[in-house]
Design a protein around this motif. Sequence first.
Motif, mmCIF file in Angstrom:
data_model
loop_
_atom_site.group_PDB
_atom_site.id
_atom_site.type_symbol
_atom_site.label_atom_id
_atom_site.label_comp_id
_atom_site.label_asym_id
_atom_site.label_seq_id
_atom_site.Cartn_x
_atom_site.Cartn_y
_atom_site.Cartn_z
ATOM 1 N N SER B 192 0.819 -1.211 0.000
ATOM 2 C CA SER B 192 0.000 0.000 0.000
ATOM 3 C C SER B 192 0.855 1.265 0.000
ATOM 4 C CB SER B 192 -0.977 -0.015 1.178
ATOM 5 O OG SER B 192 -0.317 -0.170 2.392
ATOM 6 N N LYS B 193 2.048 1.215 0.609
ATOM 7 C CA LYS B 193 2.919 2.401 0.558
ATOM 8 C C LYS B 193 3.356 2.680 -0.879
ATOM 9 C CE LYS B 193 4.970 2.577 5.162
ATOM 10 N NZ LYS B 193 4.583 1.335 5.820
ATOM 11 N N HIS B 195 1.869 1.642 -3.632
ATOM 12 C CA HIS B 195 0.695 2.056 -4.400
ATOM 13 C C HIS B 195 0.322 3.503 -4.115
ATOM 14 C CE1 HIS B 195 -1.030 -2.185 -5.452
ATOM 15 N NE2 HIS B 195 -0.026 -1.807 -6.204
ATOM 16 N N ALA B 196 0.365 3.869 -2.836
ATOM 17 C CA ALA B 196 0.036 5.249 -2.476
ATOM 18 C C ALA B 196 0.978 6.202 -3.203
ATOM 19 C CB ALA B 196 0.142 5.440 -0.964
ATOM 20 N N ALA B 197 2.272 5.861 -3.232
ATOM 21 C CA ALA B 197 3.247 6.745 -3.873
ATOM 22 C C ALA B 197 2.988 6.861 -5.376
ATOM 23 C CB ALA B 197 4.662 6.249 -3.610
ATOM 24 N N TYR B 198 2.670 5.737 -6.023
ATOM 25 C CA TYR B 198 2.345 5.794 -7.458
ATOM 26 C C TYR B 198 1.136 6.700 -7.678
ATOM 27 C CZ TYR B 198 5.464 2.195 -9.386
ATOM 28 O OH TYR B 198 6.549 1.495 -9.822
ATOM 29 N N SER B 199 0.118 6.555 -6.835
ATOM 30 C CA SER B 199 -1.091 7.365 -6.995
ATOM 31 C C SER B 199 -0.831 8.839 -6.724
ATOM 32 C CB SER B 199 -2.193 6.876 -6.050
ATOM 33 O OG SER B 199 -2.686 5.649 -6.496
ATOM 34 N N LEU B 200 0.266 9.126 -6.028
ATOM 35 C CA LEU B 200 0.601 10.525 -5.767
ATOM 36 C C LEU B 200 1.505 11.079 -6.858
ATOM 37 C CD1 LEU B 200 1.089 10.214 -1.927
ATOM 38 C CD2 LEU B 200 -0.630 11.610 -3.057
ATOM 39 N N GLY B 201 1.711 10.283 -7.899
ATOM 40 C CA GLY B 201 2.439 10.802 -9.053
ATOM 41 C C GLY B 201 3.919 10.481 -9.092
ATOM 42 N N ALA B 202 4.378 9.588 -8.194
ATOM 43 C CA ALA B 202 5.804 9.257 -8.193
ATOM 44 C C ALA B 202 6.142 8.353 -9.377
ATOM 45 C CB ALA B 202 6.172 8.561 -6.887
ATOM 46 N N GLN B 206 11.550 7.706 -8.297
ATOM 47 C CA GLN B 206 11.100 8.344 -7.050
ATOM 48 C C GLN B 206 10.600 7.313 -6.043
ATOM 49 O OE1 GLN B 206 8.409 11.084 -8.974
ATOM 50 N NE2 GLN B 206 9.719 12.836 -8.492
ATOM 51 N N TYR B 210 12.372 7.514 -2.608
ATOM 52 C CA TYR B 210 11.606 8.091 -1.501
ATOM 53 C C TYR B 210 10.751 7.085 -0.739
ATOM 54 C CZ TYR B 210 13.094 12.480 -3.521
ATOM 55 O OH TYR B 210 13.863 13.506 -3.992
ATOM 56 N N VAL B 211 10.607 5.867 -1.261
ATOM 57 C CA VAL B 211 9.799 4.879 -0.535
ATOM 58 C C VAL B 211 10.639 3.656 -0.179
ATOM 59 C CG1 VAL B 211 7.726 3.442 -0.573
ATOM 60 C CG2 VAL B 211 7.722 5.660 -1.724
ATOM 61 N N PRO B 214 14.191 4.506 2.075
ATOM 62 C CA PRO B 214 13.978 4.766 3.505
ATOM 63 C C PRO B 214 13.308 3.593 4.219
ATOM 64 C CG PRO B 214 12.584 6.193 2.146
ATOM 65 C CD PRO B 214 13.542 5.529 1.231
ATOM 66 N N ASN B 215 12.443 2.891 3.483
ATOM 67 C CA ASN B 215 11.763 1.758 4.103
ATOM 68 C C ASN B 215 12.750 0.626 4.437
ATOM 69 O OD1 ASN B 215 8.856 0.699 4.566
ATOM 70 N ND2 ASN B 215 9.965 -1.014 3.659
#
Lengths: 268, 295
Positions: B192-193, B195-202, B206, B210-211, B214-215
């Motif tokens: 979900s992290k 997916h959330a990042a893709y949906s935010l345009g990454a 990126q 950014y995911v 750090p993860n």
Amino acid sequence: MKNLSVSNVEMVYELPKGGSVHALSDVSFDLQAGRLLTLLGPSGCGKTTLLNIAAGFLAPTSGTVTLGGEPITGPGQERGMVFQQGALFEWQNVSQNVSFGPRMNRKKKSETAVIVEDLLATVGLRGFGDKAVYELSGGMQQRVALARCLANDPEVILMDEPLGALDALTREKMQGLILKLWQETGKTIILVTHSVEEALFLGDRLFVMAPRPGRIEREYELPFAEVGLSVDPRELKASPEFIEKREELLSMIWDMEEQIMGHEDGTS
Amino acid sequence: MNEHPPSTGPLPTGLRKPPRFGRRGTQSRKTVTFGDAAEVTTSKVWAVVSLGGLLVLWWYITRGPEPILDEKTFPSPVVIWDAFVEWWQDGYRRTSAWEHASASLSRVLKGMVIGTVIGIPVGFAMGLSRIMRGIFDPIVELFRPIPPLALLPLFIMWFGIGEESKVNLLVWASVWVMIIAARSGVLGVSGSKVHAAYSLGANKWQILRYVIMPNALPEVFTGVRVALGVSWGTLIAAELIGAEKGLGTTIYIASRFFRMDIVFVNIIIIGLIGAAMEMIMRFLEARLIPWRGKG
């Protein structure tokens, strides 16, 4: 404003051990811009699959989904996602989470800062920008998730059981917030939920979905979301109209669950 | 006779004992504490008693009225302290204590840096690509279980008796740990992290930057900690076989000259440095990755 159109969507998962699951069968509907659609149904009815297809994370086996006439082929920022939990970036603080979308789009820092401040105020988190997300309660984390999703100003917001992990009281408050955001921003929202009450209260349109194969069983146009903010929500939920619908839906889903159980007994 | 019956009323507040329910005599109102892990914390008093007792026992069996152990092979704490002071001030065999210690530490550092620089990208590639996973999985699974010291004779033959063989051995010791840590860090990212990042345009880059990075950081850090421990142990053993300088070398040479006091001093120093490394890593972890385990 763009309408979402789903036509003849089929989804069949091939299982690794052979056999297949018919997750969605011939699902078609048009969703006008600015409506709030709730998807309700027992486990395995394909509601999350449908949401993931709309988000662009899954490609349907056949059929098409379009937004404003453009076919959806992958994730995109005109369709924001809010997950149940655990989708915030715990290595970033509240502001950084909210500004993630604008930063990925290389928006100007000054513009981004304004967006973040506005959204934190909108979701009731003014002054929490510097907090670590893991310091927040579950309800506040979901407020961050809503703000983060709104930061890119999407056409559609897709919510996968956004309030499912919250306690009952927080949940009611957050339902109010979702209604407020919907009415103030005029966004199109699709919200998946397990809660009959939530689906009735939030949806100005509601699909009851059924499993095996996953399909839209019944459709409702509902009056509650429209007035949900102007009357006392508890009173609304205790009104005869609301209770009547609630019992109708509950018994429908209850019957489906019974059938699933019977089916499983028969085959095992 | 009964004008002053014994008082049964409550004592003035100041005189009353605090309620003592918990095992630690705290204000805890728990009625049962046996089996309650939260109540079992290290008792500092007993920790000191334990350490002191060990020293006294050691002293007693080596220096007591009837010593059980021969001080030639098992020196007393007093002798070891003297040896430590001597070693610290004069060094050993014309090399200062600091030079010995830094020789060992710099080997570990070099090996770790190279092992990490190779291991992290390989682990990331394995976590991100089926092809890379296919290529590297058998190699990692084949070589990882081999104890590094088993390769020391080969490494000495290939790279000589000097620095190179030791540093290479430590690269070997750390690289597999780092590969596995980086791989599991990448695989541990929740769908979900991403997916959330893709949906935010990454975009893909990126997402990685950014995911996924750090993860994976907490796991990578754990890898560094584990690899550091393995490297330290491997190095000391390798130094016993032969080196110019180093803590392990000192132990070997001192034992040949029957300087058991110097042997003991170096064993203790090795243990303390190992513990210090662990503590530094824990400190850095708390500072650099405060979100660890909070996802």
